[in-house]
Motif scaffolding. Structure first.
Motif, PDB file in Angstrom:
ATOM      1  N   SER A 182       0.808  -1.440  -0.180  1.00 21.31           N
ATOM      2  CA  SER A 182       0.023  -0.072   0.401  1.00 21.31           C
ATOM      3  C   SER A 182       0.995   1.324  -0.144  1.00 21.31           C
ATOM      4  O   SER A 182       1.819   1.710   0.973  1.00 21.31           O
ATOM      5  CB  SER A 182      -0.698  -0.049   1.336  1.00 21.31           C
ATOM      6  OG  SER A 182      -1.824  -0.966   1.782  1.00 21.31           O
ATOM      7  N   HIS A 218      -0.142   7.787   0.555  1.00 22.58           N
ATOM      8  CA  HIS A 218      -0.470   8.997  -0.090  1.00 22.58           C
ATOM      9  C   HIS A 218       0.050  10.093   0.520  1.00 22.58           C
ATOM     10  O   HIS A 218       0.740  10.533   1.712  1.00 22.58           O
ATOM     11  CB  HIS A 218      -1.772   8.650   0.803  1.00 22.58           C
ATOM     12  CG  HIS A 218      -2.833   9.632   0.559  1.00 22.58           C
ATOM     13  ND1 HIS A 218      -3.957   9.306  -0.520  1.00 22.58           N
ATOM     14  CD2 HIS A 218      -2.931  11.638   0.212  1.00 22.58           C
ATOM     15  CE1 HIS A 218      -4.427  10.763  -1.482  1.00 22.58           C
ATOM     16  NE2 HIS A 218      -4.254  11.500  -0.646  1.00 22.58           N
ATOM     17  N   TYR A 237      -1.838  -0.932  -4.171  1.00 22.29           N
ATOM     18  CA  TYR A 237      -2.101   0.154  -4.388  1.00 22.29           C
ATOM     19  C   TYR A 237      -1.400   1.360  -4.878  1.00 22.29           C
ATOM     20  O   TYR A 237      -0.090   1.695  -3.678  1.00 22.29           O
ATOM     21  CB  TYR A 237      -3.055   0.592  -2.930  1.00 22.29           C
ATOM     22  CG  TYR A 237      -3.498  -0.985  -2.251  1.00 22.29           C
ATOM     23  CD1 TYR A 237      -5.486  -1.201  -2.425  1.00 22.29           C
ATOM     24  CD2 TYR A 237      -3.030  -2.030  -1.802  1.00 22.29           C
ATOM     25  CE1 TYR A 237      -5.673  -2.280  -2.320  1.00 22.29           C
ATOM     26  CE2 TYR A 237      -4.036  -3.313  -1.095  1.00 22.29           C
ATOM     27  CZ  TYR A 237      -5.373  -2.555  -1.399  1.00 22.29           C
ATOM     28  OH  TYR A 237      -5.540  -4.021  -1.133  1.00 22.29           O
ATOM     29  N   PRO A 250      -1.614   5.709  -4.270  1.00 23.02           N
ATOM     30  CA  PRO A 250      -2.023   6.932  -4.646  1.00 23.02           C
ATOM     31  C   PRO A 250      -2.041   7.686  -6.066  1.00 23.02           C
ATOM     32  O   PRO A 250      -1.853   7.580  -6.173  1.00 23.02           O
ATOM     33  CB  PRO A 250      -1.952   7.182  -3.652  1.00 23.02           C
ATOM     34  CG  PRO A 250      -0.915   7.232  -2.935  1.00 23.02           C
ATOM     35  CD  PRO A 250      -0.341   5.656  -4.430  1.00 23.02           C
ATOM     36  N   TYR A 266      -4.086  -1.321  -8.028  1.00 22.68           N
ATOM     37  CA  TYR A 266      -5.545   0.067  -7.824  1.00 22.68           C
ATOM     38  C   TYR A 266      -5.072   1.305  -7.781  1.00 22.68           C
ATOM     39  O   TYR A 266      -4.473   1.775  -7.469  1.00 22.68           O
ATOM     40  CB  TYR A 266      -5.841  -0.317  -6.106  1.00 22.68           C
ATOM     41  CG  TYR A 266      -6.986  -1.532  -6.258  1.00 22.68           C
ATOM     42  CD1 TYR A 266      -8.090  -1.675  -5.989  1.00 22.68           C
ATOM     43  CD2 TYR A 266      -5.757  -2.899  -5.461  1.00 22.68           C
ATOM     44  CE1 TYR A 266      -8.838  -3.186  -5.868  1.00 22.68           C
ATOM     45  CE2 TYR A 266      -6.665  -3.680  -5.347  1.00 22.68           C
ATOM     46  CZ  TYR A 266      -7.616  -3.678  -5.936  1.00 22.68           C
ATOM     47  OH  TYR A 266      -8.751  -5.330  -5.361  1.00 22.68           O
ATOM     48  N   CYS A 314      -5.417   4.979  -8.840  1.00 23.04           N
ATOM     49  CA  CYS A 314      -6.444   5.902  -8.375  1.00 23.04           C
ATOM     50  C   CYS A 314      -5.577   7.147  -8.841  1.00 23.04           C
ATOM     51  O   CYS A 314      -6.529   8.876  -9.129  1.00 23.04           O
ATOM     52  CB  CYS A 314      -6.229   6.521  -6.466  1.00 23.04           C
ATOM     53  SG  CYS A 314      -6.637   5.491  -5.842  1.00 23.04           S
ATOM     54  N   TYR A 359     -11.960   7.471  -5.208  1.00 21.41           N
ATOM     55  CA  TYR A 359     -10.821   6.988  -5.039  1.00 21.41           C
ATOM     56  C   TYR A 359      -9.704   8.222  -4.981  1.00 21.41           C
ATOM     57  O   TYR A 359      -9.020   8.187  -4.766  1.00 21.41           O
ATOM     58  CB  TYR A 359     -10.860   5.799  -6.276  1.00 21.41           C
ATOM     59  CG  TYR A 359     -11.400   4.543  -6.153  1.00 21.41           C
ATOM     60  CD1 TYR A 359     -10.497   3.442  -5.970  1.00 21.41           C
ATOM     61  CD2 TYR A 359     -13.122   4.619  -5.821  1.00 21.41           C
ATOM     62  CE1 TYR A 359     -10.879   2.208  -5.865  1.00 21.41           C
ATOM     63  CE2 TYR A 359     -13.475   3.539  -5.563  1.00 21.41           C
ATOM     64  CZ  TYR A 359     -12.891   1.989  -5.714  1.00 21.41           C
ATOM     65  OH  TYR A 359     -13.374   0.485  -5.660  1.00 21.41           O
ATOM     66  N   GLY A 375      -9.046   9.791  -1.781  1.00 21.32           N
ATOM     67  CA  GLY A 375      -8.786   9.574  -1.004  1.00 21.32           C
ATOM     68  C   GLY A 375      -9.937   9.268   0.487  1.00 21.32           C
ATOM     69  O   GLY A 375      -9.130   8.803   1.369  1.00 21.32           O
ATOM     70  N   PHE A 421     -10.052  -1.527   0.336  1.00 25.15           N
ATOM     71  CA  PHE A 421      -9.843   0.466   0.268  1.00 25.15           C
ATOM     72  C   PHE A 421      -9.305   0.850   1.222  1.00 25.15           C
ATOM     73  O   PHE A 421      -8.277   1.972   1.193  1.00 25.15           O
ATOM     74  CB  PHE A 421     -10.895   0.843  -0.705  1.00 25.15           C
ATOM     75  CG  PHE A 421     -11.572  -0.339  -1.355  1.00 25.15           C
ATOM     76  CD1 PHE A 421     -10.462   0.025  -3.233  1.00 25.15           C
ATOM     77  CD2 PHE A 421     -12.943  -0.470  -1.696  1.00 25.15           C
ATOM     78  CE1 PHE A 421     -11.715  -0.514  -3.592  1.00 25.15           C
ATOM     79  CE2 PHE A 421     -13.552  -1.621  -2.626  1.00 25.15           C
ATOM     80  CZ  PHE A 421     -12.688  -1.227  -3.819  1.00 25.15           C
ATOM     81  N   LEU A 448      -5.595   2.658   0.629  1.00 21.11           N
ATOM     82  CA  LEU A 448      -5.667   4.049   0.401  1.00 21.11           C
ATOM     83  C   LEU A 448      -6.739   5.382   0.615  1.00 21.11           C
ATOM     84  O   LEU A 448      -6.815   6.038   0.783  1.00 21.11           O
ATOM     85  CB  LEU A 448      -7.371   4.064  -0.939  1.00 21.11           C
ATOM     86  CG  LEU A 448      -6.588   3.217  -1.930  1.00 21.11           C
ATOM     87  CD1 LEU A 448      -7.555   2.059  -3.077  1.00 21.11           C
ATOM     88  CD2 LEU A 448      -5.056   3.461  -2.581  1.00 21.11           C
TER      89      LEU A 448
END
Length: 465
Positions: A148, A151, A171, A173, A194, A196, A260, A263, A282, A285
């Motif tokens: 992950s 962010h 993931y 961001p 994922y 975003c 998404y 966030g 999720f 995120l």
């Protein structure tokens, strides 16, 4: 260029083996010293713990000048990285093959190249909000299953997640704008990404080099960005699945919506907000939470693994809405980036472990005129890693005017830096995502102010009370 990364890594494997043999011959290696202008390190051979403490950036090391603890690389079982450090240097923990998980403290903004390469037991990394760059091959040759990315991250270096034999999910961001070559090369188990970002990051097909059946990797993107990815070199080879937001209902009266791109998890409705199982995928995120009035409790002490917002590691502030009476066990546990919390006057019960392992807390606004009766376990757990412990004396507790004496007489609350505030509860916050530097914006009497390290400023930079 495509071959350089793998040639370099294979060569370093040989170098690492030679250094391990050399380390075995060293009898009187230093067990402590400096690793930055204001950082020190200490290795405890009895428990295998390497502790880094102090302030500021770590020294960058090289293939010819490894970190001073290199002689203990195979003996290091645990890394304790204390808050205060601002970077993890190049080659810092290269080939620390017995370390299984890492908690990067809040305040670190960069992870250097080859920082965790060949940490062959590393299967979990906790990132805080605010890390902006991850260097070349930083996590190559680890056994991470899921990554992950934090962010606020802007750049992910060449081969940063390559040669990870168990990596399945990543993931990314919306803040990430730069991704290096061969970033996922030779990750045979990669199944889902994922992403975003609205605009696809520029990558080449070698980002997935040496992966069979690249077309089977699912790429989840914003629905309005779908066509951008279908036209983008590298990304277009994946199985693209559009997704704009995750919406669901919890029970009969609670509605949840996840954006998404921002966030942002928005929750509205009435009643009890317990666990959030539908948003587990999720959770990595989520950087912002918006809670509307109407809820009566947060958390679920019958489901401790998913209670409330446990493990929202990028969440930096939370404003608990008026009307919430009870915070149940573990409601905000392990929110390692959490710096600011607002507790409304309606909250009467705060159970154990609600804010445990929230070491970055800087400010708490508690609008209760009578302090809630709490135990030490609200903020502490035993045994607890030092890097996850909250120093309550350095956390400012704002209380209503005329109530400081009550809090100073109350167990646990008395351990905080107590200050009275005339800030009205009803206009305390129109929350804005805090910046990476830890500042936070809020409205008061119709004016916008900025809070930094517990001190309030107007937009001209003048300090205000």
């Amino acid at each position: 260029m495509r071959k350089n990364l793998f040639i370099a890594l294979v060569a370093m494997l040989a170098i690492s083996a030679a250094q391990t043999l050399k380390a075995a011959e060293i009898i009187h290696a230093a067990t402590s010293g400096k690793c930055g202008d204001n950082l020190t390190w200490a290795f405890n051979a009895s428990d295998g713990v390497l502790t880094i403490s102090g302030t500021g950036p770590m020294t960058n090391y090289t293939v010819d000048n490894y970190a001073p603890w290199k002689d203990f690389n195979t003996q290091i079982k645990e890394l304790v990285l204390m808050p205060g450090m601002t970077s993890i240097g190049d080659y810092a923990f290269y080939s620390c093959s017995s370390v299984s998980d890492v908690i990067i403290p809040y305040g670190v903004t960069s992870v250097g190249e080859f920082a965790f390469t060949l940490c062959t037991s590393l299967d979990y990394v906790y990132f805080p909000y605010g890390v902006t760059s991850i260097g070349r091959s930083a996590f190559a040759f680890t056994i991470l299953e899921s990554m992950s990315l934090p962010h606020g991250l802007k750049s992910l270096g060449l081969g940063a997640l390559s040669l990870c034999p168990k990596l399945e999910r990543v993931y990314i961001p919306s803040t990430v704008t730069t991704i290096g070559e061969q970033v996922f090369a030779n990750d045979p188990e990669l199944k889902a990404i994922y992403n975003c970002a609205t605009t696809p990051q520029a990558i080449n097909t070698d980002a997935f080099q040496y992966i069979e059946n690249v077309g089977d990797i699912k790429l989840y993107v914003l629905d309005y960005a779908e066509q951008n990815y279908r036209k983008a070199n590298g990304w277009s080879a994946l199985d693209i699945i559009p997704n704009n937001s995750g919406s669901s209902s919890w029970g009969e009266y609670i509605t949840l919506n996840f954006d998404y791109e921002k966030g942002l998890l928005a929750i509205s409705g009435v009643g009890e907000l317990k666990d959030l199982p539908m948003f587990n995928e999720f959770r990595p995120l989520c950087a912002q939470v918006s809670l509307s009035e109407g809820m009566t409790s947060i958390g679920d002490n019958s489901n401790k693994n998913n209670s409330g917002f446990i493990g929202f590691t990028y969440l930096t502030s939370v404003n608990i809405p008026k009307g919430v009476v009870k915070l149940e066990e573990g409601a905000f546990a392990n929110c390692i980036s959490l710096t600011s919390v607002t507790i409304p006057s309606s909250t009467q019960i705060i159970e154990d472990y609600v804010f445990v392992q929230c070491p970055s807390l800087k400010t708490i606004y508690n609008f209760a005129t009578t302090p809630q009766t709490i135990t030490e376990s609200v903020f502490e757990i035993e045994p607890n890693s030092p890097q996850l412990a909250l120093d309550k004396s350095k956390c400012i507790l704002y209380v209503p005017e005329g109530c400081a004496d009550k809090y100073q007489a109350a167990a646990v609350w008395r351990d905080f830096d107590i200050r009275e505030t005339d800030l009205r509860e009803d206009i305390h916050n129109t929350a804005i995502l805090p910046a990476a530097d830890g500042t936070r914006k809020f409205f008061h009497n119709g004016q916008l102010f900025i809070e930094s390290n517990g001190i309030n400023y107007n937009l001209n930079g003048a300090q205000v009370k």
